[in-house]
Write a protein that holds these residues in place. Sequence first.
Motif, PDB file in Angstrom:
ATOM      1  N   ALA A 144       4.763  -8.008   9.122  1.00 13.20           N
ATOM      2  CA  ALA A 144       5.736  -7.427   8.002  1.00 13.20           C
ATOM      3  C   ALA A 144       6.363  -6.249   8.824  1.00 13.20           C
ATOM      4  N   HIS A 145       7.734  -6.277   8.829  1.00 13.22           N
ATOM      5  CA  HIS A 145       8.365  -5.112   9.581  1.00 13.22           C
ATOM      6  C   HIS A 145       9.778  -5.234   9.120  1.00 13.22           C
ATOM      7  N   LEU A 146      10.555  -4.137   9.656  1.00 11.43           N
ATOM      8  CA  LEU A 146      11.949  -3.901   9.054  1.00 11.43           C
ATOM      9  C   LEU A 146      12.960  -4.496  10.042  1.00 11.43           C
ATOM     10  N   HIS A 147      13.682  -5.370   9.722  1.00  7.57           N
ATOM     11  CA  HIS A 147      14.780  -5.707  10.180  1.00  7.57           C
ATOM     12  C   HIS A 147      15.894  -4.757  10.046  1.00  7.57           C
ATOM     13  N   LEU A 170      13.240   3.087  16.435  1.00  5.32           N
ATOM     14  CA  LEU A 170      11.797   2.863  15.833  1.00  5.32           C
ATOM     15  C   LEU A 170      11.562   1.639  15.345  1.00  5.32           C
ATOM     16  N   ALA A 171      10.413   1.085  15.618  1.00  2.31           N
ATOM     17  CA  ALA A 171      10.042  -0.158  15.158  1.00  2.31           C
ATOM     18  C   ALA A 171       9.100   0.120  13.824  1.00  2.31           C
ATOM     19  N   LYS A 172       9.809  -0.197  12.472  1.00  2.18           N
ATOM     20  CA  LYS A 172       9.122  -0.027  11.551  1.00  2.18           C
ATOM     21  C   LYS A 172       8.312  -0.985  10.801  1.00  2.18           C
ATOM     22  N   VAL A 173       6.986  -0.858  10.875  1.00  3.05           N
ATOM     23  CA  VAL A 173       5.982  -1.853  10.689  1.00  3.05           C
ATOM     24  C   VAL A 173       5.313  -1.438   9.325  1.00  3.05           C
ATOM     25  N   ASP A 174       5.064  -2.443   8.251  1.00  5.08           N
ATOM     26  CA  ASP A 174       4.513  -2.333   7.016  1.00  5.08           C
ATOM     27  C   ASP A 174       2.950  -2.728   7.245  1.00  5.08           C
ATOM     28  N   ALA A 175       2.745  -4.020   7.727  1.00  7.47           N
ATOM     29  CA  ALA A 175       1.307  -4.673   7.821  1.00  7.47           C
ATOM     30  C   ALA A 175       1.343  -5.801   8.694  1.00  7.47           C
ATOM     31  N   PHE A 176       0.173  -6.211   8.712  1.00  5.50           N
ATOM     32  CA  PHE A 176      -0.166  -7.620   9.698  1.00  5.50           C
ATOM     33  C   PHE A 176      -0.685  -8.426   8.776  1.00  5.50           C
ATOM     34  N   LEU A 215       8.935  -4.175  19.457  1.00  2.99           N
ATOM     35  CA  LEU A 215       7.714  -4.101  18.942  1.00  2.99           C
ATOM     36  C   LEU A 215       6.546  -5.081  20.070  1.00  2.99           C
ATOM     37  N   GLU A 216       5.774  -4.274  20.616  1.00  5.98           N
ATOM     38  CA  GLU A 216       4.930  -5.175  21.315  1.00  5.98           C
ATOM     39  C   GLU A 216       3.446  -5.200  20.683  1.00  5.98           C
ATOM     40  N   ALA A 244       0.754  -0.995   0.092  1.00  6.10           N
ATOM     41  CA  ALA A 244      -0.087   0.157   0.059  1.00  6.10           C
ATOM     42  C   ALA A 244       0.818   1.322   0.195  1.00  6.10           C
ATOM     43  N   GLY A 245       2.200   1.209  -0.277  1.00  6.45           N
ATOM     44  CA  GLY A 245       3.051   2.219  -0.472  1.00  6.45           C
ATOM     45  C   GLY A 245       3.279   3.074   0.848  1.00  6.45           C
ATOM     46  N   ARG A 246       3.034   2.552   1.942  1.00  7.28           N
ATOM     47  CA  ARG A 246       3.441   3.311   3.156  1.00  7.28           C
ATOM     48  C   ARG A 246       3.825   2.443   4.229  1.00  7.28           C
ATOM     49  N   TYR A 247       4.834   2.686   5.085  1.00 11.40           N
ATOM     50  CA  TYR A 247       4.956   1.917   6.525  1.00 11.40           C
ATOM     51  C   TYR A 247       5.256   2.825   7.466  1.00 11.40           C
ATOM     52  N   ILE A 248       5.126   2.631   8.844  1.00 11.95           N
ATOM     53  CA  ILE A 248       5.213   3.447   9.992  1.00 11.95           C
ATOM     54  C   ILE A 248       6.499   3.158  10.821  1.00 11.95           C
TER      55      ILE A 248
END
Lengths: 803, 293
Positions: free
Chosen positions: A483-486, A759-765, A701-702, A454-458
């Motif tokens: 789905a997150h950034l290592h 920062l925990a960088k998360v794209d999606a679940f 991330l929790e 979807a073109g974004r992550y946080i």
Amino acid sequence: MKIFFVSWGLLIILCASVPIAYTQEENLVNLNHLRFLTEPVSIDEQDMALVHIYSEYPDYEWVDAAGEGLSAVDDVARAAIVYLWQYEQTQDRELLDLARRCLNFVLYMQAVDGEFYNFVTDKSGTINETGGTSYKSLGWWAMRGMWALGEGVRVFDSIDSSYADKLAGAYLRTESAVNASLTNYGQMTSLHGYEIPAWIPGGEPAVAAIGLLGMSAYYQARPNDQTADIITKIADGISHYRLGNDSTYPFGMHPVLANAPGFWHDWGAHMTHALVIAGMALDRQDWIESAAASADSFLLRQLAFERFRNIGVVPDRLNQIAYGTNMLVLTYTSLYEATDIERYAIYAGLAGSWYFGDNMAGVQMYDPATGRVFDGINGPVSWRVNRNSGAESTIEALMSMIALQNIPKAVDLLPVNATGGNNYLILQAEDGQRVVGTPVYYPADWTGEGYVSAGRYIGIGEGQRMRLKFEIDQEDDYLLYVAHLHQSASNNVNVIERLVTAPTIDGDLADWPEDLAALESNTPRQFLRGAGLWQGPEIDSHSVRLGWDSEALYIQTVVRDPQHDQSGTLSSVWQGDTLWFYFTYPVDARTLSAKFTLAQTPDGPQVWDWLNTRFLEGANLAWQAYENGYIYEASIPWSSLDVDQPQPELQVGFEAGRTIGGNSFMDLTGRDPDVAANLLRMTLVESGGNTDTSTTPKVFLEVRLDSDDSVLMPQMISPDSDYFWLDQVTSEPIPLEAGEHTLRYEYAADGGDSRNPGLAKVDAFYIQPAVAERIFQHPDGRTFTLTYNTLTGEATWEEENLD
Amino acid sequence: MQLVRHSESPLLYPNPLHRWEAMNVFNCAVIQHNGLFHMHYRAQGVDFISHIGYAVSIDGLHWNRLENPVVSPHQGRDDYRGVEDPRVVRLDDIFYMTYTAYGINSYFPMIARSENLITWEDVGPLERAQNKDHVLFPEKIGGRYAILHRRSPNIWIAYSDDLKTWTDHEIIMKPREENDWDSKSIGSNGPPIKTGDGWLLVYHGYEAQHIYRHSVALLDLENPAKVINRPKSFIMEPTETWEIKGDVPNVTFSCSSIVVGDELYFYYAGADRVIGLATAPFNDVVAFARGSD
């Protein structure tokens, strides 16, 4: 150990007069449309055939679009294979003649070194030698050419041996070129902790797999040690490169790119299929087992849930085409041929049902009455179907039909439609409600290793918390993934030192400080594309040193390359030896603020500004050859980089890369430099300032689902570069009732260093039923149920007749 | 002369929590009224049926969206595939929306009216023929309503006394075969903007590669069928990743440009997926349209 059983509810075959997608009187294989697209021509007094690329709804006349060209090896080579395969089925000499014409075109497009051009721009055979999809290479079109030549030798050997010899000569030129690229055989590249074979040609298993199909066909006709040796090396590489399992990402896939272990797309992804074909050719059961392992996990996942076009790291189902479907069909038909296990015939039929309406749009894509194949599906409604019928769709579908036609069990299942079952949910992290604090919203797309969904992550930082409500349609046991950034240990923090004295831009580096740290590009993992062409750091690598003062950014780059080749100028320098630079300011800018090349051209040194298509204003470049390569030395005024006031602590994004042949590209990070977020983060420091700015980010991330106990994700630190991955939050399935649920996620640590904030960088679940279930209805009244347990790997197939 | 992308673009993304706008939010109309910016935007959910949503903003950058669409398919077979591409004007204290109805027999241009920007009532079709990119002038011309529309591949004008019967259809601009960006098809963007030099029309065009670019033209104030000037070059083209990649690649599409202070605000969709904003000094745009830039 997988258990597979077929329970036949009622073995009554009804002679019901229900409509199905084609009639038994009709042949499944109809070449009429492909014949229509195939135009006999004479080039250099040789009988050849072109295959017109586009044919548009509703009249389906040829549409020869401007641009790339009129016809391409990509299509003509595959058309040759279709004609050859169907000739073997029918002994129709007209098909053999069409195959010969197509093969003559393939021969015409081969260069003396075995590489191929792709497009001709007219019917007199003018070759497009420079186009981005046509230049001479050993890539996609060369491997398709090789596949056609191998199949040609196999078929013509018993019909016309002199013509087969001609094809074999051309085949061997390409085989020899492929062989020359296997210099890294036996070496492994470590990326994100995975050991990846470094010798897969081009660093692209998907491309190499096409070549493997050609080699296997050739070997079948003319067994020999060299071909066996090359097949063995490539198949060993692809076979080894299978990652994950039924429940662990990437779910048992053979990735399509060597430098993207979590990425797969269905377009032309013949890795698994080619392993089966090569395994049969050389009697290598281990390759077939590797293929079966992927076909029974990663590919089966698509039959039991739904098809996706790509995954990496969350699946995307849009843009489905025959080109992706055929790969799936051929994998299962070949596995059935290799093993005689009935489930593969069933899976082949289910994969092939896509052509007859069992797809998200519910539209029949292949019409056996005309031989036309619609070009694609881009949504779950009929009006998102592209009803044009171009060459690629037609050819790929016909390959499927030819492979399916002699497998009655598969043909029987072609008319089924999925009418029920379960599916997974994808929840975008950025769509959550902000409970405490405001996360950083990052726009992103292709990362170099996959797509950000979807073109974004946080990025969620200290004290920040989000909440996301979602609905479950049916009660089930679910697996929860994130789905997150290592993030890399140093987070790519590097420094640029102020230079006390500006160097003279003359190609002599003696006036640079001796102790400046270098940014090196000298490992296979730093290839964005084409690692398989690499012959090691002594032959191809580059070191970059940077300095700054109030006026300019200074760049010196030492390139290891035995031969400098640059005949272009201005914007055509990309075709020769060129050094590419990418720059962002501010460091988190969403788009590049500068993109320029350094090149030593026939007109002298040139710095070309690709964003403004002109020389980069105020830039100064010198070039100097040395024993093992050459040196670029440049000064780039800050004004050309959109920086007003350079000063210590200022951060910029930076990348430097170069090609080593074909469409290869190596840079400092191995990531796509056209995506601003992928650039190295560099900090300006004073001369002799602290160069150790590396800090390991705190990534905690929790996650909590409904009122369950929260789960603290282990800190995901990459051993090398940043990359997105899909990790299970809990290994145990979570029972969820139908209705609304709440997912809460928050940062769970004290913040980090100011230069590298935690920062925990998360794209999606990704929320997926533990057991996939798909119910299929046959027009004759039978109902089938396919299940796939993603925890145990068990699959079941039940058939019952409700009548 | 090129428009400059606002640093906060894209401004609006799909919202997966709303089924009707989960996949794409794109072609939008923006008008200013009572100190607020009002946006009507096309949105698609997982079924790819288009609805028209509403959002409101105090600065034109940060938007609050309604949970439900304000216009959804409502004409059965005539628009079951969606309602698309809103363009909104305020005329005699009534808001008028032109939108495209997409149904079983292709698409046709509709006109609707509202007094509050939320509830809309159909006035009727411009014509029941394959036609779109229709947009009303924000005031009557010669005592009649005036509308620009597109019978492919040209921009047309027509007039009406009651918004129901449209007459005097006339081509005002055609694609320029010799031009490299608008050689195949052109269409109007948002409502024309009245200036001292004429009506400023922002319009789009594409060539064989179907890359959507934008430029401006000046139309005569009293007889807008007369084109005063039409610069050869464009002022906007897809370059950002989110303009090049999306649901439909290489498309920037706009249904509104408005004047905010001294700036032209050009709202547009990137690749039929998200909504962005580009700006330029309004006087510069008009000067470019005049051919005196």
